[in-house]
Scaffold this motif. Sequence first.
Motif, PDB file in Angstrom:
ATOM      1  N   ILE A  22       0.868  -1.181   0.000  1.00  0.00           N
ATOM      2  CA  ILE A  22       0.000   0.000   0.000  1.00  0.00           C
ATOM      3  C   ILE A  22       0.897   1.222   0.000  1.00  0.00           C
ATOM      4  N   GLN A  23       0.864   1.967  -1.093  1.00  0.00           N
ATOM      5  CA  GLN A  23       1.721   3.143  -1.237  1.00  0.00           C
ATOM      6  C   GLN A  23       0.873   4.409  -1.288  1.00  0.00           C
ATOM      7  N   TYR A  94       2.649 -10.912  -2.722  1.00  0.00           N
ATOM      8  CA  TYR A  94       2.607  -9.470  -2.466  1.00  0.00           C
ATOM      9  C   TYR A  94       1.756  -8.795  -3.540  1.00  0.00           C
ATOM     10  N   PHE A  95       0.647  -8.183  -3.107  1.00  0.00           N
ATOM     11  CA  PHE A  95      -0.302  -7.521  -3.996  1.00  0.00           C
ATOM     12  C   PHE A  95      -0.210  -6.007  -3.837  1.00  0.00           C
ATOM     13  N   ALA A  96      -0.226  -5.276  -4.945  1.00  0.00           N
ATOM     14  CA  ALA A  96      -0.378  -3.826  -4.873  1.00  0.00           C
ATOM     15  C   ALA A  96      -1.852  -3.554  -4.587  1.00  0.00           C
ATOM     16  N   VAL A  97      -2.121  -2.766  -3.558  1.00  0.00           N
ATOM     17  CA  VAL A  97      -3.482  -2.477  -3.133  1.00  0.00           C
ATOM     18  C   VAL A  97      -3.599  -0.970  -2.955  1.00  0.00           C
ATOM     19  N   SER A  98      -4.695  -0.386  -3.425  1.00  0.00           N
ATOM     20  CA  SER A  98      -4.877   1.049  -3.234  1.00  0.00           C
ATOM     21  C   SER A  98      -5.101   1.352  -1.757  1.00  0.00           C
ATOM     22  N   ILE A 126       6.115   4.532   6.018  1.00  0.00           N
ATOM     23  CA  ILE A 126       7.571   4.638   5.938  1.00  0.00           C
ATOM     24  C   ILE A 126       7.926   5.172   4.552  1.00  0.00           C
ATOM     25  N   GLU A 127       8.839   6.136   4.519  1.00  0.00           N
ATOM     26  CA  GLU A 127       9.265   6.707   3.237  1.00  0.00           C
ATOM     27  C   GLU A 127       9.875   5.619   2.356  1.00  0.00           C
ATOM     28  N   LEU A 128       9.444   5.616   1.091  1.00  0.00           N
ATOM     29  CA  LEU A 128       9.912   4.610   0.132  1.00  0.00           C
ATOM     30  C   LEU A 128      11.181   5.099  -0.551  1.00  0.00           C
ATOM     31  N   SER A 129      12.270   5.097   0.168  1.00  0.00           N
ATOM     32  CA  SER A 129      13.565   5.457  -0.406  1.00  0.00           C
ATOM     33  C   SER A 129      14.588   4.449   0.091  1.00  0.00           C
ATOM     34  N   PRO A 130      15.620   4.174  -0.715  1.00  0.00           N
ATOM     35  CA  PRO A 130      16.643   3.231  -0.256  1.00  0.00           C
ATOM     36  C   PRO A 130      17.267   3.647   1.077  1.00  0.00           C
ATOM     37  N   HIS A 144      13.124  -4.819  -1.003  1.00  0.00           N
ATOM     38  CA  HIS A 144      13.057  -3.363  -0.900  1.00  0.00           C
ATOM     39  C   HIS A 144      12.989  -2.681  -2.270  1.00  0.00           C
ATOM     40  N   ALA A 145      13.905  -3.020  -3.176  1.00  0.00           N
ATOM     41  CA  ALA A 145      13.943  -2.364  -4.482  1.00  0.00           C
ATOM     42  C   ALA A 145      12.643  -2.610  -5.249  1.00  0.00           C
ATOM     43  N   HIS A 146      12.042  -3.782  -5.074  1.00  0.00           N
ATOM     44  CA  HIS A 146      10.801  -4.108  -5.779  1.00  0.00           C
ATOM     45  C   HIS A 146       9.605  -3.385  -5.160  1.00  0.00           C
ATOM     46  N   PHE A 147       9.677  -3.037  -3.875  1.00  0.00           N
ATOM     47  CA  PHE A 147       8.621  -2.237  -3.267  1.00  0.00           C
ATOM     48  C   PHE A 147       8.681  -0.806  -3.788  1.00  0.00           C
ATOM     49  N   ILE A 148       9.897  -0.309  -4.024  1.00  0.00           N
ATOM     50  CA  ILE A 148      10.065   1.058  -4.539  1.00  0.00           C
ATOM     51  C   ILE A 148       9.600   1.136  -5.985  1.00  0.00           C
TER      52      ILE A 148
END
Length: 161
Positions: A22-23, A94-98, A126-130, A144-148
């Motif tokens: 969830i982003q 892992y599903f992308a969900v709105s 949590i901020e999506l940065s490396p 991590h990289a795939h979540f970003i």
Amino acid sequence: MTVDLSFRAFDQHFNVRSAAIIQKEGHILCTTADDLGFWFLPGGRLKRGESSAAALKRELREELNADVDVVAPHIIAESFFSLDHLHYHELAFYFAVSCPPNLPFIVGKDCHHLIEGERHYRYRWIELSPEMLSEIDLQPRALHAHFIDLPPKPLHIMFNG
């Protein structure tokens, strides 16, 4: 009563779970329990006879009081790790969900809490940065990289640790 799709034999544990990516505004929703010491994505174990999508819908309804649309996983991960002297083999979808509209977007502190049994779960954006992801213990680190940058089509990954 339904049973989790999870079993243990001696010090080996097999687990199947679904999790939500969830982003919102460059952040990802993460959760932890006070006794764990690491963060992970919301979701939970499948029940026997339940699809990964149905399990995630159920888990997000239970955890966040949210009804979401779940279509197809972006990432399917097989991981092997140790936790509390047990060796795990986990299969995770892992599903992308709105973002659920009832979930507050608060940065820097918890946005939601859940008491389940004797565990207290906290949810945080949590901020999506490396850089930020390297500062917290968000598991599994291999993703991590795939979540970003979400993969455009389903990705299957196997990793240890």
